[in-house]
Write an enzyme that holds these catalytic residues in place. Structure first.
Site, PDB file in Angstrom:
ATOM      1  N   GLU A 130       0.854  -1.192   0.000  1.00  0.00           N
ATOM      2  CA  GLU A 130       0.000   0.000   0.000  1.00  0.00           C
ATOM      3  C   GLU A 130       0.887   1.239   0.000  1.00  0.00           C
ATOM      4  OE1 GLU A 130      -2.767   0.360   3.243  1.00  0.00           O
ATOM      5  OE2 GLU A 130      -3.719   2.110   2.372  1.00  0.00           O
TER       6      GLU A 130
ATOM      7  N   MET B 111       0.920  -2.669   8.715  1.00  0.00           N
ATOM      8  CA  MET B 111       0.138  -2.827   7.487  1.00  0.00           C
ATOM      9  C   MET B 111      -0.778  -4.028   7.588  1.00  0.00           C
ATOM     10  SD  MET B 111      -0.578  -1.737   4.490  1.00  0.00           S
ATOM     11  CE  MET B 111      -1.858  -2.564   3.559  1.00  0.00           C
TER      12      MET B 111
ATOM     13  N   GLU C  43      -4.954  -2.753  12.967  1.00  0.00           N
ATOM     14  CA  GLU C  43      -4.679  -3.598  11.787  1.00  0.00           C
ATOM     15  C   GLU C  43      -5.636  -4.784  11.756  1.00  0.00           C
ATOM     16  OE1 GLU C  43      -2.918  -2.025   9.818  1.00  0.00           O
ATOM     17  OE2 GLU C  43      -1.915  -0.698  11.246  1.00  0.00           O
TER      18      GLU C  43
ATOM     19  N   HIS D 100      -8.971  -3.718  10.406  1.00  0.00           N
ATOM     20  CA  HIS D 100      -8.974  -3.515   8.952  1.00  0.00           C
ATOM     21  C   HIS D 100      -9.463  -4.758   8.205  1.00  0.00           C
ATOM     22  CE1 HIS D 100      -7.562   0.404   7.861  1.00  0.00           C
ATOM     23  NE2 HIS D 100      -6.353   0.303   8.400  1.00  0.00           N
TER      24      HIS D 100
HETATM   25  N1  B3K Z   1      -2.813   1.107   5.759  1.00  0.00           N
HETATM   26  C1  B3K Z   1      -1.484   1.241   6.295  1.00  0.00           C
HETATM   27  C2  B3K Z   1      -0.742   2.411   5.798  1.00  0.00           C
HETATM   28  C3  B3K Z   1      -0.090   2.242   4.497  1.00  0.00           C
HETATM   29  C4  B3K Z   1       0.883   3.334   4.209  1.00  0.00           C
HETATM   30  C5  B3K Z   1       1.118   3.602   2.800  1.00  0.00           C
HETATM   31  N2  B3K Z   1       2.165   4.548   2.567  1.00  0.00           N
HETATM   32  C6  B3K Z   1      -1.468   1.276   7.771  1.00  0.00           C
HETATM   33  C7  B3K Z   1      -2.752   1.514   8.447  1.00  0.00           C
HETATM   34  O1  B3K Z   1      -3.349   2.557   8.369  1.00  0.00           O
HETATM   35  O2  B3K Z   1      -3.227   0.609   9.077  1.00  0.00           O
HETATM   36 ZN    ZN Z   2      -5.208   1.921   8.952  1.00  0.00          ZN
END
Ligand code: B3K
Ligand code: ZN
Length: 893
Positions: free
Chosen positions: A117, A259, A294, A297
């Site tokens: 990402e 991530m 995380e 998510h």
């Molecule tokens: N989604 C990732 C962040 C990605 C960073 C890209 N440069 C972490 C988070 O928000 O959980």
């Molecule tokens: Zn996040």
């Protein structure tokens, strides 16, 4: 560099039915074969355009036949319309060993790992690298058995085995369609701890945390946090985990915190490893919060993902709101709210007032990595919180159920989310939508008026939204303002609210459950939810028997700046009596801010600043409460802390960091001088238990004790030996580092001795050595500037490790305004040189370091000129990365 616009969004021309990746890792080169089944997703015969950067293309085949009928440039691979359904096989070669940007496949501590990402997957193979192309991944990873005994990817392990030649492989299959930004791979020599979780429907999930050998005894807290997160998401959102495995891998070189790759979360070690000897109470809380974030998510981000990157807040704002509420449920709700609001004000408010201001759903970007911002994340979370407030617990939960039901397996927009909120609740959010498109922090003014004869109370609320780049004129927003009326006896009045007001009784969806030592009575509060929608509105309460003091914006019910016509006496009253813990704390902060504002005015007009005796008196009341045996010490630690320098700076038209610092110091000094004995007594009473425990009560004790230590150290005859003794005898990192941080601000033998000891003691713990760097860089004393020059050449320093870079340069530029803004410009030079050095090595980290220069227009003219020159020096560099270019050019505009 090209600007990408939200309004140009077009659906993908081709979709992917499934993809098989074969990734063979050899020292110095990795071979990737992607077998992808495409289906056409448009009416014409457009070419297939795949993203790909920094790749060596080896071969292309379509439907089994090798072809050269394609074109490649440095960003794309284009194949003339290959048909309605077809399979490509593309072979590429990459070199993770040389990847210092830490995006795509790279190496950390001798192990291979990925960060895809936002757009890292295109540096692994040619692919439609956009979140609305979701597909089923099967991944075969092959590597050397000695150097890469562990081979991981997303989903469930379906096969593994030996290849001969000292090599082996593993095949992973992820049954849930996902965009390629959630792809992950880890190959290396790691150890793991293991546990399991039984889900609400009885599935047993194998949980593992992988770390480098030697770190496995620092993973228990992360594992406990993971299990609590899984349980909380079932209970609070009805969300169950549906894969066999959940893996977490900790790596020491990571651009961000962590991530959420499906079932293979990759973490910065800083957010996994935690033991009392090496991690502070704050570190523990951050580990718990990010593990939860995380994990959450998995549903908010992965199962339902974003259509395009402009929708980033769809997953981030929502997931931050979820992790904030989780932490509130696991710890103290009141303290969590205060900490989150402090963070928002310290870091997001300046962003919203500066040259990079953007709505939580931006409408243009050059480099998407620059938009993982406090606005998208933290303000985004506030916007979800307001929806929760407007709907209430039950309707909010029904709405999220609908959201998951409607969109599982899909890539959607913020509008889709809002539509679910409306459809399932019947609440009209059409005006509320503006929170997604208008940038800037709204300013709300409240004026109350009591009519004794009519027994009515009129509260007039008005709002303005300041202009931001590209948005000169704003419309009025839909702002939920939670209000209580506090009677002279300190109790909330139960009155007849104005028509159309939602009565929000205690404990419903306000933060009424806050416990606090500030509370004088056991009465629960009564709050009303006023919905401000026009630029000016008056709300009239009836049957108000006595003149109340209004408590406005309870629980910080909207991310706005509030102005009131309340007097200092009113705030002193609320500070003691408000049933809302947040506003009790807030009242003390407002009193301190008002007073320091007056003192800064005095200094700036050539006078001498004096601490207001009335303020000193009310501070004494808080000390009494902090000293009570039933005090909520964590909350009192916050109440006794003065607003941060950054928050004071926001009240000023022109910022002179020296004056702000001097005035704040003066106040601390005067408080410590007047209350030396009381402060020492609180310190002593919090210092009693000699065995360490990490429960919330003990952490609260440590927090309050260390606030007292800092106060004492700012007073006359600072007790250096007490700090030294605390350092030496500490049995946990919270106390040790607190002592170290106050000693860092002294110059002398004690300081040198403890810093030398600390380094030696923790040399084997990189995360602790980060603290060693950052405490030195944050010390607001003149010798810091010289010290930084030495530290950046220290053998333990490296520009290639983001944690280390942050521990030195970000700590210096963000936590140490006095030294960073040194009049001679040396602070700016230090940061500028670091940014230039990092621009080619790691553009994302370079761009992040620009933050402290962004607000250059707000400083005194001499500083402005030097900051501007620094930005211009960066802009003049050759090979400027799009990341750095975007921020510097927008900042100078
Ligand atoms: N989604 C990732 C962040 C990605 C960073 C890209 N440069 C972490 C988070 O928000 O959980
Ligand atoms: Zn996040």
């Amino acid at each position: 560099p090209k600007t990408i616009l939200l309004k140009d969004y077009q659906p993908p021309k081709y979709k992917v039915a499934d993809v098989h990746l074969d990734i063979r890792i050899f020292a110095g080169k990795t071979l990737v074969t992607a077998t992808t089944r495409f289906t056409k997703n448009h009416d014409g015969a457009e070419p297939l355009v795949l993203n790909g950067e920094r790749l060596k293309l080896v071969s292309v085949a379509i439907n089994g036949a090798a072809t050269t009928n394609y074109t490649v440039d440095d960003k794309t691979l284009t194949i003339p319309h290959p048909g309605n359904e077809f399979t490509t096989v593309i072979e590429t070669e990459i070199c993770p060993e040389e990847n210092t940007a830490l995006e795509g496949l790279y190496m950390s501590g001798g192990n291979y790992c990925t960060q895809c990402e936002a757009e890292g997957f295109r540096t692994i193979t040619y692919f439609p690298d956009r979140p609305d192309v979701m597909t089923i991944f099967t991944t075969r990873v092959e590597g050397d058995k000695k150097t890469c005994p562990v081979l991981l990817s997303n989903g469930n392990l379906i096969e593994d085995g030996d290849c001969g030649d000292g090599r082996h492989y593993a095949i992973w299959h992820d049954p849930f369609p996902k965009p390629c930004y959630l792809f992950a791979l880890v190959a290396g020599d790691l150890v793991h701890i293991r546990d399991s979780f039984t889900t609400m429907s009885g599935r047993i999930v194998d949980l593992r945390i992988y770390v480098r050998a030697g770190d496995e005894n620092q993973c228990d807290w992360a594992m406990e946090s993971l299990k609590r997160s899984m349980e909380w998401d079932e209970k609070t959102y009805g969300r169950e985990y549906q894969l066999d495995r959940f893996n977490i891998v900790a790596v020491s070189d990571f651009n961000m915190g962590a991530m959420e790759n499906t079932s293979l979360n990759i973490f910065n070690t800083a957010l996994v490893l935690a033991r009392p000897e090496t991690a502070t109470d704050m570190d523990f809380e951050r580990v718990e919060g990010v593990i939860a974030h995380e994990y959450f998510h998995n549903w908010t981000g992965n199962r339902v993902t974003c259509r395009d990157w402009f929708q980033l807040s769809l997953k981030e704002g929502l997931t931050v709101f979820r992790d904030q509420e989780f932490t509130a449920d696991m710890n103290s709700r009141g303290v969590k709210r205060i900490d989150d609001v402090v963070r928002l004000r310290n870091m997001q408010f300046p962003e919203d007032a500066g040259p990079m201001a953007h709505p939580i759903r931006p409408d243009n970007y050059i480099e998407i990595n620059n938009f993982y911002t406090l606005t998208v994340y933290e303000k985004g979370a506030e916007v979800i919180r307001m929806q929760h407030t407007l709907l209430g617990d039950d309707k909010y939960r029904k709405a999220t159920d609908l959201y998951f039901d409607r969109y599982d397996g899909m890539a959607v927009t913020c509008d889709d989310f809002l539509q679910c909120m409306q459809d399932s609740s019947g609440v009209d959010l059409s005006q509320f939508k503006l929170w997604y498109s208008q940038a800037g922090t709204p300013e709300v003014t409240a004026e109350g008026h009591y009519d004794a004869a009519a027994k009515t109370y009129h509260l007039t609320l008005s709002q303005t939204v300041p202009p931001t780049p590209g948005q000169p004129d704003k419309k009025p927003m839909h702002i939920p303002v939670m209000v209580g009326l506090v009677g002279p006896n300190g109790h909330d009045l139960d009155v007849t609210p104005p028509p159309s007001v939602i009565p929000a009784k205690a404990g419903i969806h306000t933060n009424q459950t806050m416990d606090s030592g500030l509370r004088r009575n056991d009465e629960k509060g009564v709050s009303y939810l006023l919905e401000l929608k026009d630029s000016k509105q008056t709300f009239t309460f009836k049957n108000v028997a006595v003149k109340p003091v209004p408590s406005i914006l309870r629980g910080f019910s909207a991310p706005v700046k509030l102005h009131t016509n309340l007097s200092d006496d009113d705030y002193r009253f609320l500070m003691v009596h408000d049933s809302d813990g947040f506003n009790r704390w807030e009242s003390g902060q407002i009193l301190a801010l008002r007073m320091m504002g007056r003192m800064i005015d005095t200094v700036e007009s050539g006078g001498a600043a004096v601490t207001d005796p009335a303020f000193i008196d009310s501070y004494g009341l808080m000390l009494d409460q902090a000293n009570a045996s039933n005090a909520d010490r964590a909350l009192m630690a916050r109440a006794l802390s003065l607003p941060d320098l950054a928050i004071i700076a926001q009240q000023r038209k022109i910022v002179d960091p020296d004056t702000i610092f001097t005035v704040r110091r003066r106040v601390l000094h005067d408080l410590a001088a007047r209350y030396r004995d009381q402060i020492q007594a609180i310190y002593d009473s919090c210092n009693t238990p000699t065995t360490y425990s990490n429960d919330a009560e003990s952490a609260g004790r440590r927090a309050l004790k260390n606030v007292c230590l800092r106060l004492l150290m700012n007073g006359p005859n600072p007790p250096v030996s007490l700090a030294r003794q605390q350092y030496e005898s500490a049995n946990n990192m919270t106390d040790r580092v607190a002592a170290l941080s106050v000693l860092a601000e002294t110059d002398g033998a004690d300081r040198d001795a403890v810093f030398a000891d600390f380094f030696k003691r923790f040399e084997q713990y990189p995360l602790v050595i980060d603290k060693w760097f950052s405490l030195q860089a944050s010390a607001p004393i003149p010798s810091t500037l010289d010290r930084i020059a030495t530290l950046k050449d220290h053998p333990a320093f490296s520009l290639l490790n983001p944690n280390r870079v942050r521990s030195l340069f970000a700590a210096f530029a963000m936590n140490n305004p006095v030294c960073f803004h040194a009049k001679d410009g040396r602070g700016y030079d230090i940061l500028t040189n670091a940014i230039i050095a990092l621009n080619t090595k790691n553009p994302q980290i370079a761009a992040r370091l620009l933050g402290p220069l962004r607000e250059w227009r707000r400083y005194t003219p001499d500083r402005q000129a030097k900051m501007k020159a620094a930005l211009e020096r960066i802009l003049a560099q050759e090979n400027l990365s799009p990341d750095v270019f975007e921020i510097v050019s927008k900042t100078l505009k």
